[in-house]
Design a protein around this motif. Structure first.
Motif, PDB file in Angstrom:
ATOM      1  N   HIS A  64       0.846 -10.809   6.495  1.00  0.00           N
ATOM      2  CA  HIS A  64       1.523  -9.577   6.091  1.00  0.00           C
ATOM      3  C   HIS A  64       0.514  -8.432   6.006  1.00  0.00           C
ATOM      4  N   PRO A  65      -0.120  -8.087   7.125  1.00  0.00           N
ATOM      5  CA  PRO A  65      -1.178  -7.063   7.084  1.00  0.00           C
ATOM      6  C   PRO A  65      -0.672  -5.683   6.699  1.00  0.00           C
ATOM      7  N   GLU A  66       0.643  -5.468   6.755  1.00  0.00           N
ATOM      8  CA  GLU A  66       1.186  -4.156   6.416  1.00  0.00           C
ATOM      9  C   GLU A  66       1.334  -3.947   4.912  1.00  0.00           C
ATOM     10  N   ALA A  67       1.154  -4.972   4.110  1.00  0.00           N
ATOM     11  CA  ALA A  67       1.310  -4.856   2.659  1.00  0.00           C
ATOM     12  C   ALA A  67       0.286  -3.882   2.080  1.00  0.00           C
ATOM     13  N   ALA A  68       0.689  -3.147   1.019  1.00  0.00           N
ATOM     14  CA  ALA A  68      -0.170  -2.113   0.433  1.00  0.00           C
ATOM     15  C   ALA A  68      -1.511  -2.676  -0.025  1.00  0.00           C
ATOM     16  N   GLU A  69      -1.511  -3.870  -0.587  1.00  0.00           N
ATOM     17  CA  GLU A  69      -2.749  -4.455  -1.109  1.00  0.00           C
ATOM     18  C   GLU A  69      -3.748  -4.772  -0.011  1.00  0.00           C
ATOM     19  N   CYS A  70      -3.269  -4.910   1.236  1.00  0.00           N
ATOM     20  CA  CYS A  70      -4.132  -5.366   2.325  1.00  0.00           C
ATOM     21  C   CYS A  70      -5.036  -4.273   2.871  1.00  0.00           C
ATOM     22  N   ALA A  71      -4.733  -3.010   2.579  1.00  0.00           N
ATOM     23  CA  ALA A  71      -5.532  -1.899   3.107  1.00  0.00           C
ATOM     24  C   ALA A  71      -6.959  -1.921   2.570  1.00  0.00           C
ATOM     25  N   SER A  72      -7.154  -2.462   1.357  1.00  0.00           N
ATOM     26  CA  SER A  72      -8.481  -2.449   0.740  1.00  0.00           C
ATOM     27  C   SER A  72      -9.290  -3.704   1.038  1.00  0.00           C
ATOM     28  N   HIS A  73      -8.708  -4.644   1.782  1.00  0.00           N
ATOM     29  CA  HIS A  73      -9.387  -5.899   2.132  1.00  0.00           C
ATOM     30  C   HIS A  73      -9.918  -6.601   0.881  1.00  0.00           C
ATOM     31  N   SER A  74      -9.077  -6.698  -0.113  1.00  0.00           N
ATOM     32  CA  SER A  74      -9.464  -7.289  -1.396  1.00  0.00           C
ATOM     33  C   SER A  74      -9.562  -8.803  -1.304  1.00  0.00           C
ATOM     34  N   THR A  75     -10.142  -9.388  -2.330  1.00  0.00           N
ATOM     35  CA  THR A  75     -10.175 -10.846  -2.443  1.00  0.00           C
ATOM     36  C   THR A  75      -9.070 -11.267  -3.414  1.00  0.00           C
ATOM     37  N   PHE A  76      -9.387 -11.377  -4.698  1.00  0.00           N
ATOM     38  CA  PHE A  76      -8.344 -11.697  -5.676  1.00  0.00           C
ATOM     39  C   PHE A  76      -7.700 -10.416  -6.193  1.00  0.00           C
ATOM     40  N   VAL A  77      -6.391 -10.392  -6.218  1.00  0.00           N
ATOM     41  CA  VAL A  77      -5.648  -9.262  -6.757  1.00  0.00           C
ATOM     42  C   VAL A  77      -4.747  -9.750  -7.878  1.00  0.00           C
ATOM     43  N   LEU A  78      -4.384  -8.849  -8.766  1.00  0.00           N
ATOM     44  CA  LEU A  78      -3.517  -9.210  -9.879  1.00  0.00           C
ATOM     45  C   LEU A  78      -2.089  -9.398  -9.392  1.00  0.00           C
ATOM     46  N   HIS A  79      -1.580 -10.599  -9.570  1.00  0.00           N
ATOM     47  CA  HIS A  79      -0.151 -10.816  -9.315  1.00  0.00           C
ATOM     48  C   HIS A  79       0.630 -10.542 -10.589  1.00  0.00           C
ATOM     49  N   GLY A  80       0.224 -11.144 -11.702  1.00  0.00           N
ATOM     50  CA  GLY A  80       0.952 -10.866 -12.927  1.00  0.00           C
ATOM     51  C   GLY A  80       0.368 -11.543 -14.151  1.00  0.00           C
ATOM     52  N   LEU A  81       0.811 -11.066 -15.299  1.00  0.00           N
ATOM     53  CA  LEU A  81       0.520 -11.663 -16.600  1.00  0.00           C
ATOM     54  C   LEU A  81       1.850 -12.184 -17.105  1.00  0.00           C
ATOM     55  N   TRP A  82       2.003 -13.501 -17.148  1.00  0.00           N
ATOM     56  CA  TRP A  82       3.318 -14.103 -17.350  1.00  0.00           C
ATOM     57  C   TRP A  82       3.425 -14.854 -18.677  1.00  0.00           C
ATOM     58  N   PRO A  83       4.354 -14.463 -19.551  1.00  0.00           N
ATOM     59  CA  PRO A  83       4.616 -15.247 -20.759  1.00  0.00           C
ATOM     60  C   PRO A  83       5.058 -16.662 -20.386  1.00  0.00           C
ATOM     61  N   GLN A  84       4.493 -17.651 -21.077  1.00  0.00           N
ATOM     62  CA  GLN A  84       4.757 -19.066 -20.789  1.00  0.00           C
ATOM     63  C   GLN A  84       4.970 -19.842 -22.086  1.00  0.00           C
ATOM     64  N   ASN A  85       5.561 -21.016 -21.963  1.00  0.00           N
ATOM     65  CA  ASN A  85       5.712 -21.921 -23.096  1.00  0.00           C
ATOM     66  C   ASN A  85       4.958 -23.221 -22.847  1.00  0.00           C
ATOM     67  N   LYS A  86       4.548 -23.866 -23.926  1.00  0.00           N
ATOM     68  CA  LYS A  86       3.759 -25.091 -23.819  1.00  0.00           C
ATOM     69  C   LYS A  86       4.523 -26.234 -23.176  1.00  0.00           C
ATOM     70  N   ASP A  87       5.845 -26.169 -23.209  1.00  0.00           N
ATOM     71  CA  ASP A  87       6.629 -27.256 -22.618  1.00  0.00           C
ATOM     72  C   ASP A  87       6.861 -27.054 -21.127  1.00  0.00           C
ATOM     73  N   GLY A  88       6.246 -26.029 -20.544  1.00  0.00           N
ATOM     74  CA  GLY A  88       6.394 -25.781 -19.122  1.00  0.00           C
ATOM     75  C   GLY A  88       7.479 -24.780 -18.777  1.00  0.00           C
ATOM     76  N   SER A  89       8.280 -24.385 -19.730  1.00  0.00           N
ATOM     77  CA  SER A  89       9.311 -23.373 -19.482  1.00  0.00           C
ATOM     78  C   SER A  89       8.710 -21.981 -19.635  1.00  0.00           C
ATOM     79  N   TYR A  90       9.480 -20.972 -19.258  1.00  0.00           N
ATOM     80  CA  TYR A  90       8.998 -19.604 -19.390  1.00  0.00           C
ATOM     81  C   TYR A  90      10.183 -18.652 -19.445  1.00  0.00           C
TER      82      TYR A  90
END
Length: 226
Positions: A64-90
């Motif tokens: 997906h070279p057309e994606a906005a994040e790809c213009a900077s040729h980054s390595t790791f990018v932030l996908h998200g900070l996700w609330p989670q539960n210890k039992d595996g649910s969210y």
């Protein structure tokens, strides 16, 4: 998550967000975030911990070279900070969260989300479950993201290489003091690296990951930035 998205790029990006558990097939002292977290973070209720998902951008940008994040040729990018539960649910789509009607100010967070549609998606799906306002939530996400040091062995990658999930995790623990192996989950797809996830408590400090699956491949191929 059945969302009607405005662009095919965003649709494909969000596909990785359908499950919080990384694909099973195929950060002495805790980390101090460079931006001081909002004190309301620790008082959040309705979930147990956060999962910080860092996507390996070269793998996504390969197809997906057309994606906005790809213009900077980054390595790791932030996908998200996700609330989670210890039992595996969210929790997801908690539309009555503070500020959920107004949403985030996209211009303030273009450094971590160059695609405004993904920013809006992350707020609706995950941020509204955090107990924070939209801008506080993304300030926390930025703080968590910036607290993790990306290993130089990966930022300077010039050709495809292969490492085991244990070796990838070791690079992160060596780069970021206070980050333990137990805090890290590696995500892979078809034996290619897709993400590194880090479990954080509500004050954004690393904790051992409960009920978070990690890549089971013996060796993971890592595509270089393009």
């Amino acid at each position: 998550m059945k969302l009607k998205l405005l662009s095919i790029t965003l649709l494909l990006t969000l596909a990785a967000c359908k499950s919080h558990a990384p694909d099973a097939s195929g950060p002495g002292t805790a980390i101090d975030p460079p931006i001081r977290p909002n004190p309301r973070l620790a008082a959040a209720t309705g979930f147990d911990f956060y999962l910080l998902n860092l996507s390996w951008s070269p793998e996504y940008c390969h197809s997906h070279p057309e994606a906005a994040e790809c213009a900077s040729h980054s390595t790791f990018v932030l996908h998200g900070l996700w609330p989670q539960n210890k039992d595996g649910s969210y929790p997801q789509n908690c539309g009555n969260g503070p500020g959920s009607q107004t949403g985030p100010d996209a211009s303030r967070f273009s450094d971590i989300y160059p695609e405004p549609g993904l920013l809006e998606h992350e707020w609706r799906t995950h941020g509204t479950c955090s107990g924070l306002s939209a801008n506080d939530f993304f300030s926390a996400a930025r703080s968590a993201y910036q607290s993790v040091k990306i290993p130089s062995q990966l930022t300077n990658l010039s050709s495809q290489t292969s490492l085991s999930p244990e070796q990838i995790a070791a690079l992160f623990t060596q780069a970021t003091p206070g980050l333990s192996r137990e805090s890290i989950a590696i995500s892979c797809g078809h034996n290619y690296l897709t993400a590194v996830a880090i479990c954080l408590n509500k004050s954004l400090h690393p904790i051992a990951c409960p009920a978070v699956r990690s890549c089971r491949a013996n060796s993971v191929r890592i595509a270089p930035p393009r």
